[in-house]
Design a protein around this motif. Structure first.
Motif, PDB file in Angstrom:
ATOM      1  N   VAL A  40       0.817  -1.217   0.000  1.00 16.44           N
ATOM      2  CA  VAL A  40       0.000   0.000   0.000  1.00 16.44           C
ATOM      3  C   VAL A  40       0.850   1.267   0.000  1.00 16.44           C
ATOM      4  O   VAL A  40       0.316   2.368  -0.107  1.00 16.44           O
ATOM      5  N   GLY A  41       2.183   1.121   0.117  1.00 16.14           N
ATOM      6  CA  GLY A  41       3.027   2.304   0.086  1.00 16.14           C
ATOM      7  C   GLY A  41       4.386   2.040   0.687  1.00 16.14           C
ATOM      8  O   GLY A  41       4.775   0.881   0.936  1.00 16.14           O
ATOM      9  N   PHE A  42       5.109   3.125   0.959  1.00 16.90           N
ATOM     10  CA  PHE A  42       6.457   3.037   1.517  1.00 16.90           C
ATOM     11  C   PHE A  42       6.608   4.092   2.594  1.00 16.90           C
ATOM     12  O   PHE A  42       6.086   5.200   2.477  1.00 16.90           O
ATOM     13  N   GLU A  43       7.309   3.729   3.673  1.00 16.37           N
ATOM     14  CA  GLU A  43       7.589   4.665   4.753  1.00 16.37           C
ATOM     15  C   GLU A  43       9.006   4.436   5.254  1.00 16.37           C
ATOM     16  O   GLU A  43       9.377   3.296   5.568  1.00 16.37           O
ATOM     17  N   TYR A  44       9.793   5.502   5.305  1.00 14.35           N
ATOM     18  CA  TYR A  44      11.145   5.445   5.863  1.00 14.35           C
ATOM     19  C   TYR A  44      11.978   4.328   5.235  1.00 14.35           C
ATOM     20  O   TYR A  44      12.729   3.613   5.908  1.00 14.35           O
ATOM     21  N   GLY A  45      11.838   4.149   3.941  1.00 15.01           N
ATOM     22  CA  GLY A  45      12.625   3.152   3.244  1.00 15.01           C
ATOM     23  C   GLY A  45      12.105   1.737   3.345  1.00 15.01           C
ATOM     24  O   GLY A  45      12.717   0.809   2.816  1.00 15.01           O
ATOM     25  N   ALA A  46      10.985   1.549   4.021  1.00 18.87           N
ATOM     26  CA  ALA A  46      10.389   0.221   4.164  1.00 18.87           C
ATOM     27  C   ALA A  46       9.098   0.144   3.364  1.00 18.87           C
ATOM     28  O   ALA A  46       8.440   1.159   3.116  1.00 18.87           O
ATOM     29  N   VAL A  47       8.720  -1.078   2.968  1.00 17.53           N
ATOM     30  CA  VAL A  47       7.460  -1.281   2.274  1.00 17.53           C
ATOM     31  C   VAL A  47       6.360  -1.487   3.300  1.00 17.53           C
ATOM     32  O   VAL A  47       6.585  -2.107   4.351  1.00 17.53           O
ATOM     33  N   VAL A  48       5.174  -0.951   3.039  1.00 19.19           N
ATOM     34  CA  VAL A  48       4.031  -1.088   3.945  1.00 19.19           C
ATOM     35  C   VAL A  48       3.072  -2.110   3.351  1.00 19.19           C
ATOM     36  O   VAL A  48       2.613  -1.951   2.219  1.00 19.19           O
ATOM     37  N   LEU A  49       2.787  -3.165   4.115  1.00 12.87           N
ATOM     38  CA  LEU A  49       1.841  -4.194   3.684  1.00 12.87           C
ATOM     39  C   LEU A  49       0.568  -4.095   4.515  1.00 12.87           C
ATOM     40  O   LEU A  49       0.613  -3.811   5.712  1.00 12.87           O
ATOM     41  N   GLU A  50      -0.570  -4.343   3.873  1.00 12.06           N
ATOM     42  CA  GLU A  50      -1.865  -4.348   4.562  1.00 12.06           C
ATOM     43  C   GLU A  50      -2.526  -5.695   4.339  1.00 12.06           C
ATOM     44  O   GLU A  50      -2.716  -6.125   3.196  1.00 12.06           O
ATOM     45  N   ASP A  51      -2.901  -6.380   5.436  1.00 14.64           N
ATOM     46  CA  ASP A  51      -3.535  -7.694   5.280  1.00 14.64           C
ATOM     47  C   ASP A  51      -5.030  -7.535   5.032  1.00 14.64           C
ATOM     48  O   ASP A  51      -5.559  -6.421   4.978  1.00 14.64           O
ATOM     49  N   ARG A  52      -5.740  -8.646   4.895  1.00 13.68           N
ATOM     50  CA  ARG A  52      -7.160  -8.605   4.530  1.00 13.68           C
ATOM     51  C   ARG A  52      -8.038  -8.055   5.650  1.00 13.68           C
ATOM     52  O   ARG A  52      -9.212  -7.759   5.423  1.00 13.68           O
ATOM     53  N   HIS A  53      -7.483  -7.917   6.863  1.00 21.53           N
ATOM     54  CA  HIS A  53      -8.238  -7.336   7.966  1.00 21.53           C
ATOM     55  C   HIS A  53      -7.967  -5.840   8.122  1.00 21.53           C
ATOM     56  O   HIS A  53      -8.490  -5.206   9.037  1.00 21.53           O
ATOM     57  N   GLY A  54      -7.131  -5.277   7.236  1.00 21.88           N
ATOM     58  CA  GLY A  54      -6.803  -3.862   7.316  1.00 21.88           C
ATOM     59  C   GLY A  54      -5.616  -3.543   8.192  1.00 21.88           C
ATOM     60  O   GLY A  54      -5.259  -2.377   8.368  1.00 21.88           O
ATOM     61  N   LYS A  55      -4.951  -4.570   8.750  1.00 17.96           N
ATOM     62  CA  LYS A  55      -3.776  -4.333   9.590  1.00 17.96           C
ATOM     63  C   LYS A  55      -2.570  -4.035   8.708  1.00 17.96           C
ATOM     64  O   LYS A  55      -2.331  -4.715   7.713  1.00 17.96           O
ATOM     65  N   ARG A  56      -1.794  -3.017   9.116  1.00 22.21           N
ATOM     66  CA  ARG A  56      -0.623  -2.627   8.329  1.00 22.21           C
ATOM     67  C   ARG A  56       0.661  -2.852   9.123  1.00 22.21           C
ATOM     68  O   ARG A  56       0.696  -2.636  10.335  1.00 22.21           O
ATOM     69  N   ARG A  57       1.713  -3.274   8.395  1.00 23.76           N
ATOM     70  CA  ARG A  57       3.039  -3.427   8.998  1.00 23.76           C
ATOM     71  C   ARG A  57       4.096  -2.991   8.001  1.00 23.76           C
ATOM     72  O   ARG A  57       3.908  -3.118   6.783  1.00 23.76           O
ATOM     73  N   ASN A  58       5.205  -2.480   8.523  1.00 21.28           N
ATOM     74  CA  ASN A  58       6.323  -2.048   7.689  1.00 21.28           C
ATOM     75  C   ASN A  58       7.415  -3.110   7.699  1.00 21.28           C
ATOM     76  O   ASN A  58       7.716  -3.688   8.755  1.00 21.28           O
ATOM     77  N   PHE A  59       8.023  -3.357   6.526  1.00 19.04           N
ATOM     78  CA  PHE A  59       9.088  -4.343   6.414  1.00 19.04           C
ATOM     79  C   PHE A  59      10.242  -3.768   5.589  1.00 19.04           C
ATOM     80  O   PHE A  59      10.010  -3.159   4.532  1.00 19.04           O
ATOM     81  N   PRO A  60      11.475  -3.946   6.057  1.00 16.06           N
ATOM     82  CA  PRO A  60      12.626  -3.470   5.275  1.00 16.06           C
ATOM     83  C   PRO A  60      12.709  -4.188   3.932  1.00 16.06           C
ATOM     84  O   PRO A  60      12.323  -5.358   3.807  1.00 16.06           O
ATOM     85  N   LEU A  61      13.240  -3.499   2.944  1.00 17.95           N
ATOM     86  CA  LEU A  61      13.390  -4.084   1.605  1.00 17.95           C
ATOM     87  C   LEU A  61      14.699  -4.877   1.552  1.00 17.95           C
ATOM     88  O   LEU A  61      15.608  -4.571   0.787  1.00 17.95           O
ATOM     89  N   ALA A  62      14.765  -5.916   2.384  1.00 15.23           N
ATOM     90  CA  ALA A  62      15.970  -6.740   2.465  1.00 15.23           C
ATOM     91  C   ALA A  62      15.982  -7.784   1.347  1.00 15.23           C
ATOM     92  O   ALA A  62      14.923  -8.181   0.838  1.00 15.23           O
ATOM     93  N   PRO A  63      17.167  -8.260   0.948  1.00 21.89           N
ATOM     94  CA  PRO A  63      17.245  -9.290  -0.099  1.00 21.89           C
ATOM     95  C   PRO A  63      16.512 -10.563   0.309  1.00 21.89           C
ATOM     96  O   PRO A  63      16.622 -11.020   1.450  1.00 21.89           O
ATOM     97  N   ALA A  64      15.769 -11.115  -0.617  1.00 20.65           N
ATOM     98  CA  ALA A  64      15.059 -12.395  -0.440  1.00 20.65           C
ATOM     99  C   ALA A  64      14.174 -12.419   0.796  1.00 20.65           C
ATOM    100  O   ALA A  64      13.970 -13.469   1.390  1.00 20.65           O
TER     101      ALA A  64
END
Length: 268
Positions: A40-64
């Motif tokens: 759903v977007g990017f914040e502070y160099g991390a990708v933002v994922l949103e699950d089917r319940h609307g919960k969002r979490r940020n994850f670093p764009l690390a290899p693999a």
């Protein structure tokens, strides 16, 4: 004698894995936590994922670090696209039409229950309605809906759509709506007490909208539960969290799309 220990070190990242652009709405799984969601977007160099319940979490764009269709991938932030490339979409998800002036207003109208409903409709469907030449007008409630419809004088070339809050079986609203029988009027609605509640609560950082006891004004109860003194401040906060149809619940989207289709039907 057996050579290198294949389990030593970070074996997953030693494999050659494809790089994939983290396009909006791409569904991936974080390999470490198992969290699965759409980009759903990017914040502070991390990708933002949103699950089917609307919960969002940020994850670093690390290899693999992610799985796509069960296969490891390295996500990367897409390069900015040229403004002229691809399709631009409106807040409602429609394909945007550039360089087209708003049409002269048609005789057909869409009515909503109040100024908050009108502001929400404008935020999401405003571009579409201007191109179609459809005006949205706020009412002061729907208690006098039937006489107002009669005064409007709906016809084949003068259609009327009405969006109603809390349109559920057995409600006062459902009884009022039942008195409107013109084939040139379509009344749709959503089950929420107020259009505030049609905004996904996760957008406000809450798990669910507060439950307000019967007998207490709903907006007043919501503000008290969330620690906001002025309902006007609460409304400004809610509206600021709405950028597109992704931010509101499906029943509101379906109701509005039906109304737009109905009032924009070309007369024979």
């Amino acid at each position: 004698m057996y050579g290198e220990d294949v389990l030593a070190g970070n074996w997953r990242r030693r494999k050659v894995v494809p790089e994939v652009d983290a396009e909006i709405d791409l569904v991936v799984e974080d390999a470490d936590s198992g969290f699965c969601g759409a980009v759903v977007g990017f914040e502070y160099g991390a990708v933002v994922l949103e699950d089917r319940h609307g919960k969002r979490r940020n994850f670093p764009l690390a290899p693999a670090a992610f799985l796509l269709d069960g296969r490891p991938v390295t996500l990367r932030k897409p390069a900015p696209a040229a403004k002229s490339a691809g399709l631009r979409r409106t807040a409602s998800g429609s394909i945007a039409v550039d360089g087209v002036r708003a049409r002269v207003a048609k005789a057909s109208r869409i009515w909503v229950e109040g100024v908050h409903d009108a502001a929400m409709v404008e935020r999401i469907w405003g571009d579409d309605l201007r191109i179609e030449g459809v005006v949205v007008e706020p009412l002061s409630g729907i208690d006098e809906l039937a006489p107002a419809v009669c005064d409007f004088g709906p016809s084949e070339r003068r259609r009327l759509g009405v969006l109603v809050d809390h349109l559920v079986p057995g409600s006062k609203e459902s009884r009022i709506v039942a008195a409107v029988t013109s084939p040139y009027v379509l009344v749709t609605g959503h089950p929420y007490v107020d259009v505030w509640q049609a905004v996904k609560p996760q957008r406000l950082g809450i798990r669910a909208w507060p439950v307000v006891p019967p007998g207490r004004p709903w907006k007043e109860g919501v503000c008290a539960a969330l620690g906001v003194a002025d309902p006007a401040d609460m409304w400004r906060l809610i509206l600021s969290k709405v950028d597109s149809f992704h931010d509101v619940e499906t029943p509101l989207i379906n109701a509005m799309e039906r109304l737009i289709d109905f009032v924009t039907v070309e007369s024979a």
